[in-house]
Write an enzyme that holds these catalytic residues in place. Structure first.
Site, PDB file in Angstrom:
ATOM      1  N   GLU A 176       0.824  -1.215   0.000  1.00  0.00           N
ATOM      2  CA  GLU A 176       0.000   0.000   0.000  1.00  0.00           C
ATOM      3  C   GLU A 176       0.858   1.264   0.000  1.00  0.00           C
ATOM      4  O   GLU A 176       1.189   1.795   1.051  1.00  0.00           O
ATOM      5  CB  GLU A 176      -0.944   0.020   1.207  1.00  0.00           C
ATOM      6  CG  GLU A 176      -1.861   1.240   1.215  1.00  0.00           C
ATOM      7  CD  GLU A 176      -2.819   1.269   2.398  1.00  0.00           C
ATOM      8  OE1 GLU A 176      -3.619   2.224   2.471  1.00  0.00           O
ATOM      9  OE2 GLU A 176      -2.777   0.353   3.233  1.00  0.00           O
ATOM     10  N   LYS A 218      -2.461  -2.134  -3.149  1.00  0.00           N
ATOM     11  CA  LYS A 218      -3.509  -1.254  -2.616  1.00  0.00           C
ATOM     12  C   LYS A 218      -3.096   0.199  -2.841  1.00  0.00           C
ATOM     13  O   LYS A 218      -2.509   0.835  -1.968  1.00  0.00           O
ATOM     14  CB  LYS A 218      -3.754  -1.531  -1.119  1.00  0.00           C
ATOM     15  CG  LYS A 218      -4.869  -0.666  -0.522  1.00  0.00           C
ATOM     16  CD  LYS A 218      -5.202  -1.061   0.910  1.00  0.00           C
ATOM     17  CE  LYS A 218      -6.288  -0.152   1.488  1.00  0.00           C
ATOM     18  NZ  LYS A 218      -6.723  -0.564   2.843  1.00  0.00           N
TER      19      LYS A 218
END
Length: 340
Positions: A176, A218
């Site tokens: 992420e 992500k």
């Protein structure tokens, strides 16, 4: 490392019609959420709220995996059942947030941050795996209005080291790298910074021998900052996000699970659906939302046992809408029909 097993979990995390519930808020963040609905921020109340969510089997049918906070993965439900079992009983995969927040990055621009948590991670991961976690999450934070090469490189390298460790212990890493959307930057700045961050992240993943077939990315969507003078249409966000990711993300990655980043519930859903409606990319595209899935259930629940059904109904609505969006099938008419 069992790459076949990692790939199987990663594919399941991004399967069409489902997405990931980010329920990994720290105790401090949950305190803010609880305060907003007039509920004491106690361990029992945090557990009761999350038990309400994980026990909502109709809603969990649209949830492929749940990211948990360290406190939550060890908690049991009121009846003594581990919360991780509530998740698996609902057909979802338990995951765990393993980063330990951020601190100032020495030698970079003032205000730039580096994510911490690598120390001792190799000892924590086997315990999480034994408890039932099959994926993990690590969030890097990039401010597009305050950025340096040192900051981008340090955060990308930390993400790659984390991902390498996760795969060593047969845990799928959610990677992420979040370019924040809080500032006054325009959409083209978001695009340029996101492209830079993603390219550096995948370079570092390659250097650390991370197998892309066993990760889930992500990222942020390509949106202007909240304070930008000019906002963007749903179609422009979708088109530019697809273009940016096509330029940066190898096809070997099983899927993209977008963060909502503070977007409103409905706007996060609309952006995701439009991207899937356009199509033409090699990965599955779905959601990994926190506030955009939980704000409505939290308000409906408000800490009262008699409101559990209302909270679960609000969760079902948002989960169903995002499940449709992950297939490009959401629209405002369906939003209003189901809300009614």
């Amino acid at each position: 490392m069992n790459l076949e097993a990692l790939n199987k979990v990663a594919d399941a995390m991004v399967q069409p019609g489902k997405g990931i519930l980010a329920a990994d808020e720290s105790t401090g963040t949950m305190g803010k959420r609880m305060e907003a609905i007039g509920v004491e921020n106690s361990a029992d109340n945090r557990r009761a709220y999350r038990e309400m969510m994980f026990s909502a089997k109709d809603a969990m049918a649209y949830v492929s995996g749940v990211i948990l906070y360290d406190e939550t993965i060890w908690q049991d439900a009121a009846d003594g059942t581990p919360l991780v079992k509530k998740i698996t009983d609902a057909g979802s995969i338990p995951g765990i947030k393993v980063d330990e927040g951020t601190r100032a990055l020495h030698g970079a621009k003032p205000g730039e941050l580096i994510t911490t948590g690598l120390d001792g991670l190799s000892k924590r991961l086997p315990k999480y795996h034994e408890r039932g976690a099959r994926f993990a999450k690590w969030r890097a934070v990039i401010d597009p209005t305050n950025i340096s090469h040192a900051g981008v490189l340090a955060n990308a390298h930390a993400l790659a080291r984390y991902a390498n460790l996760c795969q060593e212990f047969d845990i799928v890493p959610i990677v992420e790298p979040e370019v924040l959307m809080d500032g006054d930057n325009d959409i083209d700045t978001t695009y340029a910074v996101t492209e830079w961050v993603l390219k550096e992240t995948f370079q570092q993943l390659y250097f650390m021998n991370v197998k892309l077939e066993g990760i889930v990315l992500k990222p942020n969507m390509i949106v202007p900052g909240k304070k930008a003078a000019k906002q963007a249409s749903v179609d422009e966000v979708a088109q530019k996000t697809i273009k940016c990711l096509m330029a940066c993300v190898p096809a070997a990655v099983p899927g993209i699970a977008y963060l909502s980043g503070g977007q409103s519930d409905e706007l996060a859903t609309a952006h995701l659906s439009r991207m899937n409606e356009i199509g033409g990319f090699p990965w599955q595209m779905t959601f990994s939302y926190g506030r955009a899935l939980q704000a409505a259930p939290q308000k409906a629940w408000s800490g009262k046992a008699e409101n559990i059904a209302a909270g679960q109904a609000a969760f079902l609505h948002r989960a169903r809408m995002n499940g449709l969006a992950s297939q490009g099938k959401w629209n405002e008419i369906l939003e209003r029909q189901h809300a009614a």
